[in-house]
Scaffold this active site. Structure first.
Site, PDB file in Angstrom:
ATOM      1  N   TYR A 163       0.816  -1.227  -0.067  1.00  0.00           N
ATOM      2  CA  TYR A 163       0.035  -0.124   0.143  1.00  0.00           C
ATOM      3  C   TYR A 163       0.881   1.300   0.106  1.00  0.00           C
ATOM      4  O   TYR A 163       0.277   2.313   0.138  1.00  0.00           O
ATOM      5  CB  TYR A 163      -0.845   0.122   1.280  1.00  0.00           C
ATOM      6  N   LYS A 177       3.808 -14.163   5.280  1.00  0.00           N
ATOM      7  CA  LYS A 177       4.137 -15.414   4.252  1.00  0.00           C
ATOM      8  C   LYS A 177       5.592 -15.334   4.002  1.00  0.00           C
ATOM      9  O   LYS A 177       6.020 -15.315   3.060  1.00  0.00           O
ATOM     10  CB  LYS A 177       3.135 -14.968   3.172  1.00  0.00           C
ATOM     11  N   ASP A 187      -2.420 -17.744   5.022  1.00  0.00           N
ATOM     12  CA  ASP A 187      -3.427 -18.831   4.369  1.00  0.00           C
ATOM     13  C   ASP A 187      -4.021 -19.415   5.364  1.00  0.00           C
ATOM     14  O   ASP A 187      -5.092 -19.513   5.792  1.00  0.00           O
ATOM     15  CB  ASP A 187      -2.987 -19.358   3.037  1.00  0.00           C
ATOM     16  N   ASP A 247      -5.558  -5.497   6.253  1.00  0.00           N
ATOM     17  CA  ASP A 247      -6.710  -5.230   5.595  1.00  0.00           C
ATOM     18  C   ASP A 247      -8.001  -6.493   5.136  1.00  0.00           C
ATOM     19  O   ASP A 247      -9.007  -6.398   5.822  1.00  0.00           O
ATOM     20  CB  ASP A 247      -6.323  -4.410   4.273  1.00  0.00           C
TER      21      ASP A 247
END
Ligand code: NAD
Length: 337
Positions: free
Chosen positions: A124, A171, A205, A229
């Protein structure tokens, strides 16, 4: 003593929600010196911008703001007021609690999560460009300074609010350098809180699946911007949606508290919208000010009125108006403080 607070009533249903919330805050007995600042649609017409400098100056001066939703005009060229405030005041942490409420339909009745999202970098940061006609590149920025700052905020929040565990979400198995640095930074900060707050990490995930299946295993989550988010909406969904979800944007020297929902223009001026999210945002503001007893009183009163079901707004299956709901919550607060 009283607290000087900037109040931005906002657009659409915002002013009605703000009035109901002021009534609830007044019931705590704490004094507030409201510095009311208009922003949004009205100021575009009169001042040529939805976010006049006086609004930012007021928040800088007071250090704290309670904000209603603001309509983002489509295609007008004005940047979003929320993005403008975040950048101008360096509001680096977005905090969204997600807690089940009796009387609000949802899949679980025992969810109690706090999502702490890094608000300034990651994908972002807005650094993206086209690479020729058929490809585009977006750059993910992760720094140790911002990652440690958000991790420290999550641990301090946990300590202040008696929470048992912080989970860092990443991740790093794939993005070994960027998410690896986020994880390493969180681990470094976690070491300072060893023995006081538990720490663990999850791959994003797997985290999503676990939140859907076993949300009760988790407490405070700390995430880089993009995952934060997405996962904060997932968490809101676990407790009945965005309509009752409060939020906070925190910086080193200023903090802005606001509901997650928008300005719902079709209900403006009808005494119909649900003020729960703004009232719970005000409770977050009280926690931030160290007024924990008053915050708990407001949270319990709001939950009580909703569980009782007699004075709730249309979206929760009732017929009460914004004002009546606010007065019912204020009545319970008054009886408890
Ligand atoms: P919205 O949240 O305003 O409305 C979505 C749906 O939820 C509508 O059906 C609405 O009537 C209902 N709703 C929302 N809040 C409610 C409440 N408190 N009580 C009862 N019902 C409620 O989202 P939208 O329609 O996508 O956006 C409307 C405007 O709000 C847009 O201009 C958007 O840019 C802006 N917006 C502002 C913020 C903010 O200021 N933080 C956040 C989101 C959207």
């Amino acid at each position: 003593m009283s607290y000087a607070v900037t109040l931005i009533p906002g657009d659409g249903i915002g002013p009605e929600l703000a009035t109901a919330t002021q009534v609830v805050l007044g019931a705590t007995g704490i004094g507030f010196d409201w510095d009311v600042q208009s922003a949004g649609e009205a100021t575009i017409a009169t001042e040529g911008t939805p976010l006049p400098d006086r609004v930012i100056e007021s928040i800088r001066r007071n250090g704290i703001a309670l904000k209603g939703p603001i309509t983002t005009p489509v295609g007008s060229g004005f940047r979003s007021v929320n993005v403008g405030l975040r950048q101008a005041l360096e509001l680096y942490a977005n905090v969204r609690p997600a807690r089940s409420m009796a009387g609000v339909e949802s899949r679980y009745d025992d969810v109690d999560l706090v999502i702490v999202r890094e608000n300034t970098e990651d994908l972002y940061a807005g650094i993206e460009h086209r690479v020729g006609p058929d490809a585009a590149e977006s750059i993910k920025i992760i720094t140790r300074a911002a990652s440690q700052r958000i991790a420290r905020y999550a641990f301090e929040y946990a300590v202040r609010n008696g929470r048992r565990k912080v989970t860092a979400v990443h991740k790093a198995n794939i993005m070994k350098l960027s998410d690896g640095l986020f994880l390493e930074s969180a681990q470094q900060v976690a070491a300072e809180y060893a023995g006081r707050v538990e720490f663990e990490d999850r791959i994003v995930d797997n985290m999503c699946m676990q939140l859907v299946q076993k949300p009760d295993l988790y407490d405070v989550l700390v995430l880089p911007n993009l995952y934060g988010d997405i996962v904060s909406d997932l968490a809101a969904g676990l407790v009945g949606g965005l309509g009752v979800a409060p939020g906070a944007n925190i910086g080193e020297s200023a903090a802005v508290f606001e509901p997650v929902h928008g300005s719902a223009p079709k209900y403006a001026g009808q005494n119909k919208a649900n003020p729960t999210a703004l009232i719970l945002s005000a409770a977050l503001m009280l926690r931030h000010l160290g007024e924990t007893d008053a915050a708990v009183a407001i949270e319990d009163a709001t939950r009580g009125v909703i569980a009782d079901g007699e004075t709730v707004t249309y979206d929760l299956g009732g017929t009460a108006g914004t004002r009546e709901f606010g007065e019912a919550v204020a009545g319970r607060v008054r009886a408890s403080v």
